[in-house]
Design an enzyme around this catalytic site. Sequence first.
Site: not given
Length: 508
Positions: A135-136, A290, A155, A138-140, A132-133
């Site tokens: 990023a640089s 962050d 994650k 990892a992904q979720v 569903v997301a």
Amino acid sequence: MRGPHNIWRLIRTGATFERTGAMGIALEAFDAPAPLRAAARVLGWPFQWLGLPGDPSRPPIVRALTALGPAYIKFGQLLSTRPDVVGPEIAEQLKVLQDKLPPFPPEEARAAVARELGVGPDVLFSEFGPPVAAASLAQVHRARMRDDGRAVAVKVLRPGIERAFLRDVDAFYLAAWMIEHLAPFSRRLRPRAVIEHFEGVVRGELDLRMEAAAAAEYRARTENDTGFRVPAVIWSASGRRVMTLEWVSGINIGDLEALRESGVNLTDLSRRVIQTFLTHALRDGFFHADMHQGNLKLGPDGALVALDFGIMGRIDAYTRRVYAEILHGFLLRDYTRVAEVHFEAGYVPADRDVAEFAQALRAVGEPIFGQDAAHISMARLLAHLFEVTERFGMETRTELILLQRTMVVVEGVARGLDPAMNMWETARPVVAGYIAENISPLATARDIASTLRVLGRFGPRLPQLAEAALMRVTLAEEKAAARALPGWVYGLGGAMVGAALVALGGML
């Protein structure tokens, strides 16, 4: 890995920016001086064929950063929160770097879960959906626990990300070394120390066990904060490369249209973002470092929900007081006190003049406070303060890097919600409250009581400690006296001792 071969990576960076068309846009966005623009184009153009092509469907800067790798993507994430630095158009383009990068195949994620947790995802989860997301790092995936039916977010680190990220950081070390040797005046900024700090943060972010621990601590510290929430960690489904948290629904803070449709007051939400960060930094000394739009949601109950705890900041009690006094001094326009705090903390060399430094600080603060609310910027203050501290020989404080960086990021998020947000008036109640509680006669009494409690724990050992200290002093004095005696005394003393030993032997 810190050798000259990393020059290739630096050349490739410039070549990639040139090949993707990002060089000119970047130079324009940062308002680079004309000579620098000319030099960059002249040096970059012949090597552009060495650059990475990237995805032609993406805007030039996004295309360049995603082609270069995770460390560059992290840099782009920071810039996405600073429309006042790169312009609103580029900032909007860079938002895709926060959580909308291309995902890796779900099969690889499932395999990573099985390797890390020792059981297949079907054993732990009754559902394991697509990403569903992304990023640089990892992904979720959204999933559901098999034992209690809870919706969770899983994650998973990208395959091979540790090697790729640290390879980029390795090139940054070479860049820092080159900067220090080619521009000696930059050494006071300690470029290599800054990169070392960054590497430590990155290594922590690449171990999801550390992130899970940070999330649990952050939740415990803030569980009584009204209007703020941290999701719970599911420890039974977490490891080094996999972390599972409870699922949190809500609206992404960067989705202004959805926020407006929900009826939320964006001005109030902007204020809450700033005050939440300052409260955690000053009260707890433990803060989310962050806090870009991709890591904040507005929950169904109106609470501000934090996500992604890979980068957390810590500052000790003394540094918090220094930081608060500096902010408070600027709020009151008491530049003499701000200068004194810098000297008391050792931030500015003691041989500099306090009054002159206070005058320089006034030159920083007054032009900013003279502007309307929409232009009163913490980022601008930090930029001007940087110029002043360079003049007075202040070194970069690595322990404040995350705090300063996050302050800039949070301001960018808040201004995205309310461009007219008055940074200083928003910060005033939090800073003033901290000052009243921690820098006052009552606070001094508490500090003295704490000191006495610590000394009390050593009470039973004080006689032995005093005796040991006295013996060390006596021994040092005897050694000093012995060193002061002429050589013939040592010879005579040795002879006398020898004779005494012979006589004693005869008697026995």
